[in-house]
Design an enzyme around this catalytic site. Structure first.
Site, short mmCIF file in Angstrom:
data_model
loop_
_atom_site.label_atom_id
_atom_site.label_comp_id
_atom_site.label_asym_id
_atom_site.label_seq_id
_atom_site.Cartn_x
_atom_site.Cartn_y
_atom_site.Cartn_z
N TRP A 96 -56.95 -20.43 7.03
CA TRP A 96 -57.56 -19.36 6.25
C TRP A 96 -56.56 -18.88 5.20
O TRP A 96 -55.35 -18.78 5.47
CB TRP A 96 -57.92 -18.17 7.14
CG TRP A 96 -59.34 -18.16 7.65
CD1 TRP A 96 -60.39 -17.45 7.13
CD2 TRP A 96 -59.88 -18.84 8.79
NE1 TRP A 96 -61.52 -17.67 7.87
CE2 TRP A 96 -61.25 -18.51 8.88
CE3 TRP A 96 -59.34 -19.72 9.73
CZ2 TRP A 96 -62.09 -19.02 9.88
CZ3 TRP A 96 -60.17 -20.22 10.72
CH2 TRP A 96 -61.52 -19.87 10.79
N LEU A 97 -57.11 -18.53 4.03
CA LEU A 97 -56.24 -18.19 2.88
C LEU A 97 -55.37 -16.96 3.11
O LEU A 97 -54.14 -17.06 3.10
CB LEU A 97 -57.14 -18.00 1.64
CG LEU A 97 -56.46 -17.52 0.35
CD1 LEU A 97 -55.31 -18.43 -0.04
CD2 LEU A 97 -57.49 -17.47 -0.79
N TRP A 98 -55.97 -15.80 3.34
CA TRP A 98 -55.08 -14.63 3.42
C TRP A 98 -54.33 -14.59 4.76
O TRP A 98 -53.25 -14.03 4.83
CB TRP A 98 -55.75 -13.33 2.99
CG TRP A 98 -56.65 -12.56 3.92
CD1 TRP A 98 -57.38 -13.05 4.95
CD2 TRP A 98 -56.92 -11.15 3.84
NE1 TRP A 98 -58.11 -12.03 5.51
CE2 TRP A 98 -57.85 -10.86 4.87
CE3 TRP A 98 -56.49 -10.10 3.03
CZ2 TRP A 98 -58.34 -9.57 5.07
CZ3 TRP A 98 -56.98 -8.83 3.24
CH2 TRP A 98 -57.88 -8.55 4.25
N GLN A 150 -60.89 -15.54 -0.89
CA GLN A 150 -60.53 -14.38 -0.06
C GLN A 150 -59.54 -13.53 -0.88
O GLN A 150 -59.07 -14.01 -1.91
CB GLN A 150 -59.86 -14.88 1.24
CG GLN A 150 -60.49 -14.34 2.48
CD GLN A 150 -59.86 -14.82 3.78
OE1 GLN A 150 -58.89 -15.57 3.78
NE2 GLN A 150 -60.41 -14.38 4.88
N ASP A 159 -65.07 -8.69 6.67
CA ASP A 159 -66.42 -9.24 6.82
C ASP A 159 -67.61 -8.26 6.95
O ASP A 159 -68.48 -8.24 6.12
CB ASP A 159 -66.47 -10.18 8.04
CG ASP A 159 -65.39 -11.27 7.95
OD1 ASP A 159 -64.54 -11.20 7.05
OD2 ASP A 159 -65.40 -12.20 8.78
N ARG A 216 -67.62 -8.29 18.26
CA ARG A 216 -67.83 -9.09 17.05
C ARG A 216 -68.88 -8.41 16.16
O ARG A 216 -69.37 -7.33 16.49
CB ARG A 216 -68.32 -10.50 17.43
CG ARG A 216 -67.37 -11.27 18.30
CD ARG A 216 -66.24 -11.89 17.52
NE ARG A 216 -66.71 -12.91 16.59
CZ ARG A 216 -65.94 -13.44 15.64
NH1 ARG A 216 -64.71 -13.03 15.47
NH2 ARG A 216 -66.42 -14.37 14.84
N TYR A 263 -65.24 -4.88 15.25
CA TYR A 263 -64.68 -5.70 14.17
C TYR A 263 -64.15 -4.84 13.03
O TYR A 263 -63.21 -4.09 13.22
CB TYR A 263 -65.79 -6.67 13.72
CG TYR A 263 -65.31 -8.05 13.36
CD1 TYR A 263 -64.41 -8.74 14.13
CD2 TYR A 263 -65.80 -8.67 12.22
CE1 TYR A 263 -64.01 -10.02 13.78
CE2 TYR A 263 -65.41 -9.96 11.86
CZ TYR A 263 -64.52 -10.62 12.64
OH TYR A 263 -64.12 -11.89 12.30
N TRP A 264 -64.77 -4.90 11.84
CA TRP A 264 -64.26 -4.08 10.70
C TRP A 264 -65.03 -2.77 10.60
O TRP A 264 -65.06 -2.15 9.54
CB TRP A 264 -64.37 -4.89 9.40
CG TRP A 264 -63.39 -6.02 9.33
CD1 TRP A 264 -63.65 -7.33 9.57
CD2 TRP A 264 -61.99 -5.97 9.01
NE1 TRP A 264 -62.51 -8.09 9.42
CE2 TRP A 264 -61.48 -7.28 9.08
CE3 TRP A 264 -61.12 -4.92 8.69
CZ2 TRP A 264 -60.14 -7.59 8.83
CZ3 TRP A 264 -59.79 -5.22 8.44
CH2 TRP A 264 -59.31 -6.54 8.51
N GLU A 307 -56.31 -9.43 17.88
CA GLU A 307 -56.81 -9.43 16.51
C GLU A 307 -56.98 -7.99 15.98
O GLU A 307 -56.66 -7.70 14.85
CB GLU A 307 -58.15 -10.18 16.51
CG GLU A 307 -58.69 -10.56 15.17
CD GLU A 307 -60.01 -11.33 15.30
OE1 GLU A 307 -60.52 -11.48 16.44
OE2 GLU A 307 -60.53 -11.79 14.27
C1 GLC Z 1 -62.22 -12.99 10.24
C2 GLC Z 1 -61.59 -11.87 9.42
C3 GLC Z 1 -60.93 -12.45 8.18
C4 GLC Z 1 -59.92 -13.52 8.63
C5 GLC Z 1 -60.57 -14.56 9.52
C6 GLC Z 1 -59.58 -15.53 10.15
O1 GLC Z 1 -63.25 -13.62 9.52
O2 GLC Z 1 -62.53 -10.93 9.05
O3 GLC Z 1 -60.30 -11.46 7.44
O4 GLC Z 1 -59.34 -14.11 7.53
O5 GLC Z 1 -61.26 -13.94 10.57
O6 GLC Z 1 -58.62 -14.83 10.88
#
Ligand code: GLC
Length: 443
Positions: A35-37, A108, A169, A214, A367-368, A411
């Site tokens: 994953w990018l970020w 991202q 997300d 989730r 989650y968020w 997480e």
């Molecule tokens: C979830 C998070 C996202 C993250 C990904 C992988 O989708 O919301 O920010 O990059 O998981 O960890």
């Protein structure tokens, strides 16, 4: 876990456990791809232990770079069984997709410039110069793509087309837009007749993490529907924006872009690399346009609907991110710090919750939509430092370290009682704990 020293050792073990050769997976099972970020946050912590591996983490992101400059949010691992997989996206439908790997068709938050800069700071001058020389052309391509494809009206702000592009997300402002305006008929049907609990039985993520930690079934189906639409349009932004119903100039994304632009400028100055004039103009445009997202009555910035220009007036963790952008006035920064310190808003027992404690959407597990995440804490700590709130930054850093010491490298965490939720042994929780420990040791 007891001391900072133990924490460091255990964090390193998490990063080793998640090592997949040329990149680090976010977590075993649930997140097998790159994953990018995540890789950016991972490299920021990893640079303290093994700068070569941190460099590799970032250069391996480049294998996914599209020919038009885009960096995708996911590069799929070939043999992974689980994951939002390659066929669901079919990146190969776009002529710009990379030749050797399958990716998504979205990006991202642009954390790469910050990660390259921070990793560079760990290198001696000649290697640092080589490092910046190597990475800058890719970063320039990426930022130029952001402005070309994602700011078609030259408004200064870049738009996002899928909730995943924000990195947050199921964050409430985006979910409200989805629910109020864009829920497709088949998802409404499922919601109306409460079929979501049956569909939930087939969710693959439920094998790794309890469902109430989730996003909901309806949210995930709505996001899936957006994804189907992008695939139907072969990931072509002109087709996607033609009749676009769902495009948002996201606050989190644009704040990170402003900071990333400053990092690009800093690196290019160091190695005398000339940034294109158009790009420099666009960068200034973003700082100016961010101020259009300020709403004086509530004293906050918000994301904006790209089509109607309506502000999405829902407070979330993104509200605090203009501190990280670093371009806002001291006065406005002061107002955001007050929200951070307000017990009814962001000052939880285990800060910083991803949604205010007083918000109707607040759910400490979801989650968020409530939990505390270490990456957003890290961004807020950097933001506090930007404006000279050094005591506040130290306190949040130490609170974050204490939370991870108490609850391990999950997480995300319950902001009220500190309980760990989501995936275990999560890479950026480990790596950013290392970075915070290095900057904010106990004495
Ligand atoms: C979830 C998070 C996202 C993250 C990904 C992988 O989708 O919301 O920010 O990059 O998981 O960890």
């Amino acid at each position: 876990m007891h001391s900072d020293e133990d924490l460091l050792k255990n964090a390193q073990a998490v990063l080793d456990m998640n090592d997949r050769g040329n990149y680090t997976q976010p977590a075993h099972g649930l997140y097998p791809h790159q994953w990018l970020w995540d890789s950016c946050f991972i490299a920021i912590g990893m640079r303290h232990l093994d700068v070569g591996r941190a460099q590799k983490e970032l250069t391996s992101l480049l294998r996914g770079q599209w020919h038009n400059g885009m960096l995708p949010n996911i590069i799929f691992r070939e043999d992974a069984v689980y994951g939002p997989d390659r066929n669901a996206w079919q990146s190969w439908l776009s002529p710009y997709s990379p030749d050797k790997v399958a990716t998504t068709g979205i990006t991202q938050p642009p954390m790469l410039a910050e990660a390259v800069l921070q990793v560079g700071k760990k290198l001696d001058w000649p290697e640092r110069r080589n490092w910046y020389d190597k990475m800058l052309p890719h970063l320039v391509d990426y930022h130029e793509w952001l402005y070309k494809d994602r700011d078609p009206h030259k408004e200064g702000l870049v738009l996002q087309i899928h909730p995943w592009e924000t990195g947050l997300d199921n964050t409430p402002p985006w979910m409200q837009e989805l629910n109020e305006h864009l829920l497709p008929i088949w998802v409404r049907f499922i919601r109306r007749f409460k079929l979501d609990s049956i569909i939930g039985l087939f969710r693959r993520d439920a094998r790794s993490v309890p469902m109430d930690e989730r996003f909901s079934v309806v949210e995930s189906l709505a996001m899936f529907d957006v994804q189907l639409r992008l695939k139907r349009k072969s990931h072509d932004i002109d087709k996607i924006l033609d009749h676009a119903l769902f495009a948002i100039e996201d606050l989190n994304f644009n704040c990170i872009l402003i900071r990333a632009n400053s990092c690009l400028k800093e690196m290019s100055k160091a190695v005398k690399y000339e940034l294109p004039k158009n790009l420099l103009d666009s960068m200034t445009g973003t700082e100016e346009a961010l101020e259009q997202l300020w709403e004086p009555y509530s004293g906050q910035y918000y994301s904006r609907d790209f089509v109607t220009h309506k502000l999405l007036k829902t407070t979330s963790i993104a509200t605090l991110l203009p501190l990280y952008a670093g371009s806002i006035s001291k006065e406005r920064a002061g107002k955001l710090v007050k929200l951070l310190e307000n017990r009814g808003v962001f000052a939880a027992n285990y800060p910083v919750p991803s949604v205010p404690l007083s918000s109707p959407s607040f759910n400490p597990k979801a989650y968020w939509q409530g939990p505390t995440w270490v990456n957003t804490n890290w961004l807020i700590i950097k933001g506090l430092e930007n404006y000279g709130y050094n005591d506040e930054a130290r306190q949040l850093a130490r609170n974050t370290i204490k939370l991870v010491e108490k609850s391990s490298f999950n997480e995300y965490f319950d902001p009220i009682n500190g309980k760990p939720y989501g995936a275990e042994n999560f890479s950026w929780t480990a790596s950013l704990s290392i970075d915070l420990l290095k900057s904010y040791s106990q004495d």
